[in-house]
Design an enzyme around this catalytic site. Structure first.
Site, PDB file in Angstrom:
ATOM      1  N   GLU A  78       4.329  -2.693  -4.437  1.00  0.00           N
ATOM      2  CA  GLU A  78       3.380  -1.807  -3.449  1.00  0.00           C
ATOM      3  C   GLU A  78       1.865  -2.877  -3.209  1.00  0.00           C
ATOM      4  O   GLU A  78       1.112  -2.278  -2.875  1.00  0.00           O
ATOM      5  CB  GLU A  78       3.238  -0.513  -3.820  1.00  0.00           C
ATOM      6  N   HIS A  97      -5.113   2.427  -5.734  1.00  0.00           N
ATOM      7  CA  HIS A  97      -3.987   3.285  -5.436  1.00  0.00           C
ATOM      8  C   HIS A  97      -3.407   4.000  -6.788  1.00  0.00           C
ATOM      9  O   HIS A  97      -2.954   3.574  -7.536  1.00  0.00           O
ATOM     10  CB  HIS A  97      -2.633   2.259  -4.870  1.00  0.00           C
ATOM     11  N   HIS A  99      -1.219   7.951  -8.213  1.00  0.00           N
ATOM     12  CA  HIS A  99      -0.567   9.219  -8.063  1.00  0.00           C
ATOM     13  C   HIS A  99      -1.032  10.259  -8.745  1.00  0.00           C
ATOM     14  O   HIS A  99      -0.538  11.050  -9.383  1.00  0.00           O
ATOM     15  CB  HIS A  99       0.789   8.869  -8.487  1.00  0.00           C
ATOM     16  N   HIS A 167       3.377  11.471  -2.335  1.00  0.00           N
ATOM     17  CA  HIS A 167       3.382  10.038  -2.791  1.00  0.00           C
ATOM     18  C   HIS A 167       2.085   9.789  -3.695  1.00  0.00           C
ATOM     19  O   HIS A 167       2.109   9.876  -4.952  1.00  0.00           O
ATOM     20  CB  HIS A 167       3.240   8.975  -2.017  1.00  0.00           C
TER      21      HIS A 167
HETATM   22 MN    MN Z   1       2.567   4.197  -5.233  1.00  0.00          MN
END
Ligand code: MN
Length: 268
Positions: A78, A97, A99, A167
């Site tokens: 990603e 980034h 989760h 996500h």
């Molecule tokens: Mn991710």
């Protein structure tokens, strides 16, 4: 921000472990920073859990998210999240980034994430919601293609945090310390927003309160106070004596590094 590459890699590795230590990152998620001297590159770890990242893991990428040197290790799939945001936002120098658990209910329900306390104000007044289906239909929900990264960057726009349907979230900052502050306190705000809703409907901070509190929190004083605190917690978690205060108290000299050696046990 650090001005040389070795220091930047060390600091970025530490930021990965620090944000993980605060529960925002687990096996997945990543933190990057723009290259300290070349704005057309960024730094990101090879693929591994952020809690494990060391300076040696940090690699250089161009803004198309291609590694500058042929890779010898697996890379994050990603990484276009990072490259495409750096491309779109010259003012952004660090990205996380994640989760995180308390963010996911917002990504699942579509309920708006709003600043509900003064520290949460650093997320900004508006947190856009990116739905990958709008442009790409059904996918595995990961952001792996440049077009997907560019779409996410457009959704982020001029804001600092963007939620990603089913996500997670992507958080931008002007510095690593700022991105750590924003990521950690946005996750905490998300948990507070959910808990407060159990007590009744909750109004968010007003636009002016969000601006005033956000500006206050993002001044160097509060950001560095939090950074020192989280660093001390990380040192403790990793079995070292807190180093921030020690560096303050002792001038950098051969004598002080000898002193550290005698006390011993400090491994790189
Ligand atoms: Mn991710």
């Amino acid at each position: 921000m650090p001005t040389n590459l070795a220091e930047a890699r060390e600091r970025l590795a530490r930021a990965n472990r620090l944000i993980a230590n605060e529960g925002v990152l687990d096996a997945f998620g990543h933190v990057s920073m723009r290259h300290p001297t070349d704005p057309t590159r960024y730094l990101l770890s090879r693929s591994r859990g952020p809690e494990l990242v060391q300076a040696d893991d940090i690699l250089e990428f161009d803004l198309d998210s291609q590694p500058v040197k042929p890779p010898t290790a697996r890379l994050y799939s990603e990484r276009v999240i990072h490259g495409e945001i750096y491309k779109a936002r010259p003012d952004v120098n660090a990205i996380c980034h994640h989760h995180a658990l308390s963010i996911l209910p917002f990504c699942i329900s579509g309920m708006e994430l709003k600043p509900v306390d003064h520290l949460g104000a650093t997320m900004g007044e508006t947190v856009p919601f990116w739905d990958s289906r709008d442009e790409f239909g059904e996918t595995n929900l990961l952001v792996t293609k440049p077009a997907e990264g560019a779409s996410l960057a457009r959704a982020l726009g001029s804001h600092w945090t963007v939620l990603m349907r089913r996500h997670g979230a992507t958080v931008a900052g002007r510095t690593l310390e700022e991105v750590a502050f924003r990521a950690i306190y946005t996750v905490r705000n998300a948990a507070l927003q959910i808990q407060a809703h159990l007590l009744g409907m909750v109004a968010p901070l007003t636009k002016e309160e969000t601006r005033l509190a956000g500006d206050h929190n993002l001044a160097p004083g509060p950001v560095m106070r939090a950074w020192e605190y989280w660093n001390a917690r990380l040192d403790k978690a990793e079995g070292r004596a807190p180093r921030a205060r020690r560096n303050e108290a002792r001038p950098r000299s051969r004598a002080s590094s000898a002193g550290r050696k005698i006390r011993g046990g400090r491994k790189k």
